[in-house]
Design a protein around this motif. Structure first.
Motif, mmCIF file in Angstrom:
data_model
loop_
_atom_site.group_PDB
_atom_site.id
_atom_site.type_symbol
_atom_site.label_atom_id
_atom_site.label_comp_id
_atom_site.label_asym_id
_atom_site.label_seq_id
_atom_site.Cartn_x
_atom_site.Cartn_y
_atom_site.Cartn_z
ATOM 1 N N ASN A 233 39.959 26.494 32.090
ATOM 2 C CA ASN A 233 39.892 27.174 33.385
ATOM 3 C C ASN A 233 40.562 26.313 34.448
ATOM 4 O O ASN A 233 40.972 25.184 34.191
ATOM 5 N N MET A 303 34.221 40.538 44.690
ATOM 6 C CA MET A 303 33.982 39.175 44.221
ATOM 7 C C MET A 303 32.973 39.192 43.075
ATOM 8 O O MET A 303 32.057 40.014 43.054
ATOM 9 N N GLY A 304 33.183 38.340 42.096
ATOM 10 C CA GLY A 304 32.319 38.330 40.922
ATOM 11 C C GLY A 304 32.770 39.305 39.858
ATOM 12 O O GLY A 304 32.137 39.432 38.816
ATOM 13 N N ARG A 308 40.331 36.105 34.094
ATOM 14 C CA ARG A 308 41.626 35.888 33.480
ATOM 15 C C ARG A 308 41.569 36.123 31.972
ATOM 16 O O ARG A 308 42.505 36.620 31.377
ATOM 17 N N LEU A 359 38.222 44.984 34.403
ATOM 18 C CA LEU A 359 37.496 44.227 35.434
ATOM 19 C C LEU A 359 36.004 44.458 35.267
ATOM 20 O O LEU A 359 35.503 45.563 35.507
ATOM 21 N N ARG A 389 29.070 22.490 35.293
ATOM 22 C CA ARG A 389 30.385 22.292 34.657
ATOM 23 C C ARG A 389 30.713 20.822 34.399
ATOM 24 O O ARG A 389 31.622 20.516 33.638
HETATM 25 C C1 SDX Z 1 35.467 31.889 37.371
HETATM 26 O O1 SDX Z 1 38.976 30.906 34.063
HETATM 27 C C2 SDX Z 1 37.719 30.783 33.918
HETATM 28 O O2 SDX Z 1 37.206 30.626 32.832
HETATM 29 C C3 SDX Z 1 36.919 30.794 35.219
HETATM 30 C C4 SDX Z 1 35.412 30.822 35.093
HETATM 31 C C5 SDX Z 1 34.890 29.535 34.479
HETATM 32 O O3 SDX Z 1 33.802 29.582 33.879
HETATM 33 O O4 SDX Z 1 35.505 28.476 34.704
HETATM 34 O O5 SDX Z 1 35.016 31.902 34.269
HETATM 35 C C6 SDX Z 1 34.743 30.965 36.454
HETATM 36 O O6 SDX Z 1 36.289 31.444 38.113
HETATM 37 C C7 SDX Z 1 35.166 33.351 37.287
HETATM 38 C C8 SDX Z 1 36.058 34.209 38.263
HETATM 39 C C9 SDX Z 1 35.437 34.131 39.662
HETATM 40 N N1 SDX Z 1 36.327 34.791 40.661
HETATM 41 C C10 SDX Z 1 36.042 35.974 41.195
HETATM 42 O O7 SDX Z 1 35.064 36.640 40.899
HETATM 43 C C11 SDX Z 1 37.024 36.414 42.284
HETATM 44 C C12 SDX Z 1 37.372 37.892 42.099
HETATM 45 N N2 SDX Z 1 38.178 38.025 40.881
HETATM 46 C C13 SDX Z 1 39.608 37.995 41.017
HETATM 47 O O8 SDX Z 1 40.150 37.381 42.117
HETATM 48 C C14 SDX Z 1 40.370 37.915 39.697
HETATM 49 O O9 SDX Z 1 39.800 38.822 38.844
HETATM 50 C C15 SDX Z 1 40.480 36.573 39.006
HETATM 51 C C16 SDX Z 1 40.986 35.517 39.928
HETATM 52 C C17 SDX Z 1 39.166 36.148 38.451
HETATM 53 C C18 SDX Z 1 41.448 36.729 37.838
HETATM 54 O O10 SDX Z 1 42.682 37.016 38.368
HETATM 55 P P1 SDX Z 1 43.979 37.229 37.441
HETATM 56 O O11 SDX Z 1 43.649 37.001 36.001
HETATM 57 O O12 SDX Z 1 45.094 36.440 38.050
HETATM 58 O O13 SDX Z 1 44.218 38.764 37.554
HETATM 59 P P2 SDX Z 1 45.050 39.446 38.709
HETATM 60 O O14 SDX Z 1 44.678 38.831 40.032
HETATM 61 O O15 SDX Z 1 46.470 39.447 38.313
HETATM 62 O O16 SDX Z 1 44.442 40.910 38.666
HETATM 63 C C19 SDX Z 1 44.939 41.877 37.732
HETATM 64 C C20 SDX Z 1 44.754 43.222 38.463
HETATM 65 C C21 SDX Z 1 45.434 43.259 39.826
HETATM 66 O O17 SDX Z 1 45.729 44.592 40.131
HETATM 67 P P3 SDX Z 1 47.225 45.195 39.743
HETATM 68 O O18 SDX Z 1 48.227 44.233 40.346
HETATM 69 O O19 SDX Z 1 47.252 45.226 38.235
HETATM 70 O O20 SDX Z 1 47.221 46.563 40.383
HETATM 71 O O21 SDX Z 1 43.365 43.448 38.729
HETATM 72 C C22 SDX Z 1 43.148 43.478 40.144
HETATM 73 C C23 SDX Z 1 44.337 42.824 40.778
HETATM 74 O O22 SDX Z 1 44.523 43.329 42.092
HETATM 75 N N3 SDX Z 1 41.912 42.736 40.385
HETATM 76 C C24 SDX Z 1 40.951 43.102 41.226
HETATM 77 C C25 SDX Z 1 39.959 42.133 41.083
HETATM 78 N N4 SDX Z 1 40.335 41.211 40.185
HETATM 79 C C26 SDX Z 1 41.550 41.584 39.758
HETATM 80 N N5 SDX Z 1 40.837 44.143 42.055
HETATM 81 C C27 SDX Z 1 39.699 44.204 42.790
HETATM 82 N N6 SDX Z 1 38.684 43.305 42.701
HETATM 83 C C28 SDX Z 1 38.770 42.259 41.871
HETATM 84 N N7 SDX Z 1 37.793 41.360 41.778
#
Ligand code: SDX
Length: 428
Positions: A233, A303-304, A308, A359, A389
């Motif tokens: 991560n 959020m949440g 990836r 998602l 962590r």
């Molecule tokens: C952790 O990597 C790990 O293992 C991390 C973790 C760990 O244990 O270490 O699991 C901990 O960090 C969990 C994630 C916490 N973050 C959040 O909850 C923040 C909200 N989530 C996003 O910002 C997003 O989903 C990520 C950052 C987690 C992942 O992003 P990616 O893999 O770069 O995916 P992306 O941003 O390219 O999204 C793909 C699509 C996009 O839409 P399109 O361009 O295809 O139209 O999905 C959409 C994004 O806009 N999208 C969301 C969304 N997350 C992705 N749309 C609305 N809400 C969301 N939360």
């Protein structure tokens, strides 16, 4: 005959080795790509790029599988103690009784922090975010142990640093909280086990005869296990990159804390609660917020939600969601944001936008609801993530250092100006 991948560039065919892991994961080894072809690869955010091999954690995003050194997260969360899991991640095997007693004994006797560190803590502004304090304090602590900065330190010295980190980070975290709320710090007590000690340092007060609540301590033990590692991560990769320059373990973990702080990573657990509170205060109109999350013109994200790697469900989220119900029932707490979170999950999981993009709730979606029930303030949520962590970061750093991996230094494709001559300021 080992498997290869063929690459055809400008009518020339190159063969690249294919690596297959024991879980049948496949990778094309491009270690010699530039030497062979003059080309590099480009993969912003490393969505398709493996940075290393590793024997620590296996996860399968499609099947929602997470195992630490082969043990399923569901079994560890239910049956193990956090320090057992820390030992497993760092040293590769579950400890036997003697190994575990020695490990706990080392950690119990390193929980104190040099009194000079309190001068730094007291210098922070009252509302200083505890993640900023934790990141800075970890680098600062390395200056009290200059021998830890020697890249050629012996194994015993690395183990001593590991004991000190595992022992002192809970003390640092609790003291950062006490500083933020203007209360006197509470010193660690050897009579308590790891999670009990942290809870006591967080909530004991001079006027109290505080006794840590077993429900709180057990919930913390489960949460720390669920956060203990997650392969490459953002923050673990940061720890590896910093450690690859032969920076010491304190400095590498400090960098990991900084990476975790971001709301797209560990900072999401704080952002989730703030989001749920906003939705509640806004009248609980879920459709409005779901629409905002889907609107590309709107910066709001759920959020949440999303991950990836996990494109079906985050196994940790399933465990935490159940634990949230258990803990709130045992503590007799009714938290309206838990209902909002469940309704939000329900609406999102029936919405094609979220389903098409895989998602689902991730580890951060429900964890804050438990932290809140344990009386842990929102700004401490990401510190709790860091506490969990920590053994994962240590294990990743130790594996990378143990394999003498090269310094991390990615390539790029330059897109700036071509060569041009300097122009004196009077002529610009
Ligand atoms: C952790 O990597 C790990 O293992 C991390 C973790 C760990 O244990 O270490 O699991 C901990 O960090 C969990 C994630 C916490 N973050 C959040 O909850 C923040 C909200 N989530 C996003 O910002 C997003 O989903 C990520 C950052 C987690 C992942 O992003 P990616 O893999 O770069 O995916 P992306 O941003 O390219 O999204 C793909 C699509 C996009 O839409 P399109 O361009 O295809 O139209 O999905 C959409 C994004 O806009 N999208 C969301 C969304 N997350 C992705 N749309 C609305 N809400 C969301 N939360």
């Amino acid at each position: 005959m080992s498997e290869t991948a063929k690459l055809i560039i400008e009518d020339k065919t190159y063969e690249l080795p294919v690596l297959t892991g024991p879980e049948n994961e496949k990778a094309i080894d491009i270690s010699r790509l530039r030497a062979m072809t003059g080309y590099v690869t480009l993969d912003k955010g490393f969505k398709n790029t493996g940075s290393t091999t590793s024997a620590i954690t296996f996860l399968d995003g499609e099947k929602g599988i997470l195992r630490y050194r082969g043990y399923p997260i569901e079994q560890l969360a239910e049956k193990a103690e956090f320090l057992e899991v820390a030992y497993l991640l760092i040293y590769g095997e579950l400890p036997n009784k003697v190994e575990y007693a020695n490990f706990k004994n080392h950690i119990t006797h390193h929980t104190l922090i040099h009194e000079d560190m309190r001068v730094f803590l007291e210098a922070y502004p009252i509302k200083a975010h505890p993640m900023g304090i934790l990141a800075a304090s970890l680098s600062t602590i390395s200056t009290f142990y200059p021998e830890s900065q020697d890249p050629n330190r012996p194994k015993e010295a690395i183990d001593l640093t590991i004991y000190r980190l595992l022992a002192k980070v809970p003390t640092l975290a609790a003291w950062a909280y006490k500083n933020a709320v203007g209360q006197p710090v509470v010193y660690p007590k050897n009579k308590f086990d790891y999670c009990e000690n942290f809870v006591n340092m967080m909530f004991d007060l001079p006027a109290y005869d505080y006794v840590p609540d077993p429900v709180v301590v057990n919930a913390l033990n489960t949460l720390l296990i669920l956060h203990a590692d997650h392969e490459q991560n953002c923050s673990a990769s940061t720890v590896r990159v910093v450690g690859s320059s032969q920076a010491n373990l304190y400095a590498s973990v400090s960098a990991g804390v900084s990476a975790l702080w971001g709301p797209l990573h560990g900072g999401a657990n704080q952002a989730v609660i703030e989001m749920l509170e906003n939705i509640k205060n806004d009248g609980g109109n879920l459709d409005k917020w779901i629409s905002k999350a889907k609107d590309k013109e709107d910066s709001f994200r759920l959020m949440g939600f999303g991950h990836r790697v996990y494109k079906n469900f985050d196994p940790r989220a399933k465990i935490i969601k159940k634990a949230a119900d258990d803990v709130l029932n045992k503590l007799g707490i009714i938290d309206p944001v838990l209902d909002i979170a469940k309704q939000l999950e329900e609406v999102a999981l029936n919405d094609s936008y979220f389903k098409e993009r895989g998602l689902y709730p991730n580890v951060d979606f429900y964890s804050g609801i438990i932290y809140r029930a344990l009386d842990i303030p929102t700004e401490m949520f990401t510190v709790m993530f860091a506490l969990g962590r920590l053994p994962g970061w240590i294990a990743q750093w130790k594996e990378m250092v143990g394999e003498n991996q090269p310094i991390s230094r990615p390539r790029q494709i330059y897109t700036g100006s071509k060569e041009r001559n300097f122009v004196e300021i009077d002529n610009r």
